[in-house]
Design an enzyme around this catalytic site. Structure first.
Site, PDB file in Angstrom:
ATOM      1  N   ARG A   1       0.815  -1.213   0.000  1.00 54.39           N
ATOM      2  CA  ARG A   1       0.000   0.000   0.000  1.00 54.39           C
ATOM      3  C   ARG A   1       0.849   1.263   0.000  1.00 54.39           C
ATOM      4  O   ARG A   1       0.486   2.286   0.568  1.00 54.39           O
ATOM      5  CB  ARG A   1      -0.967   0.007   1.195  1.00 54.39           C
ATOM      6  CG  ARG A   1      -1.892  -1.205   1.234  1.00 54.39           C
ATOM      7  CD  ARG A   1      -2.791  -1.289   0.016  1.00 54.39           C
ATOM      8  NE  ARG A   1      -3.578  -2.524   0.065  1.00 54.39           N
ATOM      9  CZ  ARG A   1      -3.214  -3.671  -0.519  1.00 54.39           C
ATOM     10  NH1 ARG A   1      -2.082  -3.731  -1.208  1.00 54.39           N
ATOM     11  NH2 ARG A   1      -3.972  -4.747  -0.437  1.00 54.39           N
TER      12      ARG A   1
ATOM     13  N   CYS B   1     -11.023  -0.389   3.220  1.00 52.19           N
ATOM     14  CA  CYS B   1     -10.450  -0.841   4.487  1.00 52.19           C
ATOM     15  C   CYS B   1      -9.888   0.339   5.267  1.00 52.19           C
ATOM     16  O   CYS B   1      -9.169   1.175   4.720  1.00 52.19           O
ATOM     17  CB  CYS B   1      -9.343  -1.864   4.241  1.00 52.19           C
ATOM     18  SG  CYS B   1      -9.942  -3.465   3.685  1.00 52.19           S
TER      19      CYS B   1
ATOM     20  N   GLU C   1      -5.131   2.914   6.678  1.00 48.64           N
ATOM     21  CA  GLU C   1      -5.027   2.779   5.231  1.00 48.64           C
ATOM     22  C   GLU C   1      -5.684   3.983   4.557  1.00 48.64           C
ATOM     23  O   GLU C   1      -5.335   4.335   3.440  1.00 48.64           O
ATOM     24  CB  GLU C   1      -5.689   1.477   4.763  1.00 48.64           C
ATOM     25  CG  GLU C   1      -5.411   1.151   3.314  1.00 48.64           C
ATOM     26  CD  GLU C   1      -5.668  -0.301   2.963  1.00 48.64           C
ATOM     27  OE1 GLU C   1      -6.178  -0.545   1.861  1.00 48.64           O
ATOM     28  OE2 GLU C   1      -5.362  -1.182   3.776  1.00 48.64           O
TER      29      GLU C   1
END
Length: 300
Positions: free
Chosen positions: A177, A224, A290
């Site tokens: 990520r 998320c 996130e």
């Protein structure tokens, strides 16, 4: 700005469309106040937009924008910067692998993935279902357990405050990520590196990856909330803390999956931030967001 939701509009010196708009309409969560939005369709327009403090807004997923909006310009890629050329480059492609022409950072990722499937081109099917634009998906290396954006990148074009550069994944310190691309840089275009397959095989892989998402909520959500710490499911940790179904205002920790916060209708960014604080206070393991937060935590 006039009443009834009509916005003031103007055109910049290079032809960019400039409007004051509610940012909630551009996010998958559906919250966020107003900002000056620049729709840029060329390198010259983008360079002008970057002359003052700015933020870049793609598909609006993984993003929570403050109820008061942001003071900076908000840049959105349009026109040629939202177009795609999937023609194989004969000088870089082989019998098994192709390198495409340029794909604009403003191209919606879901539509691109569907087109690649129809062409029988593999490497990015693991990103199926992510409601992002290509530039934002590359910037955060969006993905699922079945694949991520950097699986299918050959070249990345990046606009920086000093000018435009082209890099390869090997030039970046990318990871889970994270692309390694600085916050104030803009992914304008990419060239994809894809494996030749068949439409049927690519569709089968997409269906397999999509099945794993069936338990995710269908309501407005940024995606998320937290990264999985050390390979452990953040959703499981939140669930074990007894937080599924917790509601503040009109924001809810989804009963289907505890790592998702959903907008029941009329939720505010303040509601979402309050739920994030509850999760951090109840889960013993430190959790890393996130979500991208606007304004960024610790900054104005």
């Amino acid at each position: 700005m006039t009443g009834g939701g009509v916005t003031d509009r103007t055109v910049s010196r290079t032809g960019a469309r400039v409007e004051r708009l509610p940012l909630a309409r551009f996010t998958t969560l559906g919250v966020g106040g107003e900002a000056e939005v620049w729709s840029v369709a060329s390198a010259a327009q983008l360079a002008e937009a970057m002359e003052q403090p700015y933020r870049v807004l793609g598909g609006g997923s993984n993003l929570v924008i403050a109820d008061e909006g942001v003071p900076e310009r908000v840049i959105r890629l349009a026109g040629p910067l939202a177009e795609r050329d999937l023609t194989p480059d004969p000088g870089l492609s082989s019998a098994d692998e192709i390198v495409t022409g340029w794909v604009g950072g403003g191209v919606p990722l879901p539509g691109l993935i569907r087109q690649l499937q129809k062409l029988g081109l593999s490497n990015l099917e693991g990103t199926v279902g992510i409601p992002a634009q290509v530039g934002g998906a590359v910037w955060m290396n969006a993905g699922t357990r079945y694949g991520e954006m950097f699986d299918g990148l050959h070249t990345i074009e990046i606009a920086t405050p000093q000018g435009t550069v082209q890099v390869t994944p090997a030039d970046l310190a990318w990871g889970y990520r994270d692309s390694g691309i600085p916050r104030n840089h803009v992914v304008t275009r990419v060239r994809l590196k894809l494996r030749r397959s068949t439409p049927e095989d690519v569709l089968a892989k997409m269906d397999f990856a999509d099945q794993a998402r069936k338990g995710q909520p269908k309501m407005k959500t940024p995606g998320c909330a937290f990264k999985n710490p050390g390979g452990v499911s953040a959703g499981r940790l939140i669930d074990e803390a007894g937080l599924k179904g917790t509601r503040i205002g009109n924001a809810l920790i989804a009963p289907e999956h505890a790592n998702f916060i959903v907008n029941l209708g009329g939720a505010t960014a303040a509601d979402v931030h309050a739920l994030l604080d509850v999760i951090r206070g109840r889960v013993a393991v430190p959790l890393e967001l996130e979500y991208e937060l606007w304004p960024t935590q610790g900054q104005p």
